[in-house]
Design a protein around this motif. Structure first.
Motif, PDB file in Angstrom:
ATOM      1  N   ALA A 118       0.909  -1.235  -0.005  1.00 42.05           N
ATOM      2  CA  ALA A 118       0.015  -0.175  -0.104  1.00 42.05           C
ATOM      3  C   ALA A 118       0.759   1.410   0.149  1.00 42.05           C
ATOM      4  CB  ALA A 118      -0.945   0.168   1.179  1.00 42.05           C
ATOM      5  N   SER A 119       2.101   1.257   0.263  1.00 44.85           N
ATOM      6  CA  SER A 119       2.938   2.251   0.597  1.00 44.85           C
ATOM      7  C   SER A 119       4.087   2.629  -0.474  1.00 44.85           C
ATOM      8  CB  SER A 119       3.631   2.347   1.775  1.00 44.85           C
ATOM      9  OG  SER A 119       4.541   1.259   2.154  1.00 44.85           O
ATOM     10  N   ARG A 120       3.842   1.708  -1.452  1.00 46.49           N
ATOM     11  CA  ARG A 120       4.893   1.735  -2.550  1.00 46.49           C
ATOM     12  C   ARG A 120       4.893   3.172  -3.195  1.00 46.49           C
ATOM     13  NH1 ARG A 120       2.262  -2.916  -6.324  1.00 46.49           N
ATOM     14  NH2 ARG A 120       0.451  -1.892  -5.641  1.00 46.49           N
ATOM     15  N   PRO A 121       6.140   3.623  -3.519  1.00 47.22           N
ATOM     16  CA  PRO A 121       6.476   5.292  -3.696  1.00 47.22           C
ATOM     17  C   PRO A 121       6.027   5.408  -5.169  1.00 47.22           C
ATOM     18  CG  PRO A 121       8.578   3.796  -3.769  1.00 47.22           C
ATOM     19  CD  PRO A 121       7.383   2.972  -3.282  1.00 47.22           C
ATOM     20  N   ARG A 122       4.708   5.390  -5.422  1.00 48.22           N
ATOM     21  CA  ARG A 122       4.392   5.822  -6.742  1.00 48.22           C
ATOM     22  C   ARG A 122       3.740   7.276  -6.990  1.00 48.22           C
ATOM     23  NH1 ARG A 122       0.595   0.414  -8.173  1.00 48.22           N
ATOM     24  NH2 ARG A 122       2.220  -0.992  -9.170  1.00 48.22           N
ATOM     25  N   HIS A 123       3.894   7.877  -5.949  1.00 51.38           N
ATOM     26  CA  HIS A 123       3.305   9.400  -6.051  1.00 51.38           C
ATOM     27  C   HIS A 123       3.961  10.218  -4.787  1.00 51.38           C
ATOM     28  CE1 HIS A 123       0.733   8.015  -2.693  1.00 51.38           C
ATOM     29  NE2 HIS A 123       0.154   7.127  -3.418  1.00 51.38           N
ATOM     30  N   ASP A 124       3.792  11.596  -4.854  1.00 51.62           N
ATOM     31  CA  ASP A 124       4.484  12.293  -4.016  1.00 51.62           C
ATOM     32  C   ASP A 124       4.010  12.007  -2.498  1.00 51.62           C
ATOM     33  OD1 ASP A 124       5.841  13.433  -5.957  1.00 51.62           O
ATOM     34  OD2 ASP A 124       4.539  15.195  -6.312  1.00 51.62           O
ATOM     35  N   LYS A 125       2.793  11.646  -2.320  1.00 56.41           N
ATOM     36  CA  LYS A 125       2.206  11.118  -1.058  1.00 56.41           C
ATOM     37  C   LYS A 125       2.759  10.118  -0.354  1.00 56.41           C
ATOM     38  CE  LYS A 125      -1.846  14.476  -1.372  1.00 56.41           C
ATOM     39  NZ  LYS A 125      -3.426  14.276  -1.531  1.00 56.41           N
ATOM     40  N   ALA A 126       3.327   9.118  -0.989  1.00 60.07           N
ATOM     41  CA  ALA A 126       3.758   7.899  -0.217  1.00 60.07           C
ATOM     42  C   ALA A 126       4.643   8.112   0.980  1.00 60.07           C
ATOM     43  CB  ALA A 126       4.793   7.138  -1.519  1.00 60.07           C
TER      44      ALA A 126
END
Length: 228
Positions: free
Chosen positions: A131-139
């Motif tokens: 769920a916390s994969r760094p795919r966007h700035d809010k990760a």
């Protein structure tokens, strides 16, 4: 770094009620006192027939009292089945954690350790990482794993992953609050020398502290840090 300023908004995920107190209770007290938004999410809830309803309600009340001691005001219940997370499709578990992390949008994520002996702990870690994969700035920009007495050191290292801490947080000033919060879980407290005893929790804090010349500490493993 200056204290815990870089932690930002914090989400601590516990597989079961009391894991967050055992693993990072002293740190949570510090974070609240220093003005960080802190959310605790409990992944599972006991369900009949494996858990009697009165037992489930008792633990829920203990959890509320423990969180009041910690100063945590935002508690989320994910509601997955306790000791049965492995019966759910991974897609269902991942979606539940994904919704939680999207809603809270934490800067720092505190998780149980992948090498814990309880399967709920392992699956909580894995689902939270998905769920916390760094795919966007809010990760989440920081992910740390805490240790849980009677879970983290009962598997089979080095055959299984070993907890080798590389972050130590000073809890000298908050250790008593951590012990008080755990004592609120009256149904879970055991007499020493069992690990889930007040004496064992205090001894571990002293040991982790002495490792880095502090009087008391909680130990963590860094999983990821993104420095902007």
């Amino acid at each position: 770094m200056n204290g815990l300023n870089h932690f930002g908004k914090v989400l601590a995920i516990a597989p079961h009620p009391d894991d967050e107190v055992l693993g990072c209770g002293g740190t949570l007290v510090r974070l609240v006192a220093e003005g960080h938004p802190v959310t605790v999410a409990v992944a599972t809830t006991g369900r009949p027939p494996h858990f009697a309803e009165d037992q489930v309600q008792r633990v829920a009340g203990e959890m509320r009292r423990a969180h009041a001691v910690l100063g945590v005001r935002d508690t989320r219940l994910i509601g997955l089945p306790a000791a049965a997370m492995d019966t759910l499709p991974a897609s269902e578990t991942n979606a539940a954690f994904g919704q939680l992390i999207d809603e809270v949008a934490p800067d720092t994520l505190l998780l149980p350790f992948i090498g814990d002996i309880h399967l709920d702990h392992q699956l909580t870690f894995l689902a939270a990482m998905v769920a916390s994969r760094p795919r966007h700035d809010k990760a989440p920009s920081q992910i740390l794993c805490y240790e849980t007495l009677s879970e983290t050191n009962w598997y089979a290292p080095p055959t299984t992953p070993a907890f080798v801490p590389n972050v130590f947080i000073d809890i000298e000033a908050t250790l008593d609050r951590k012990l008080e919060a755990f004592s609120a879980f009256e149904s879970q407290v055991r007499p020493f020398p069992e690990e889930r005893s007040v004496e064992a929790i205090k001894a571990l804090a002293r040991l982790r502290g002495a490792t880095v010349h502090l009087r008391a500490a909680e130990a963590f493993m860094t999983i990821r840090q993104i420095l902007r």
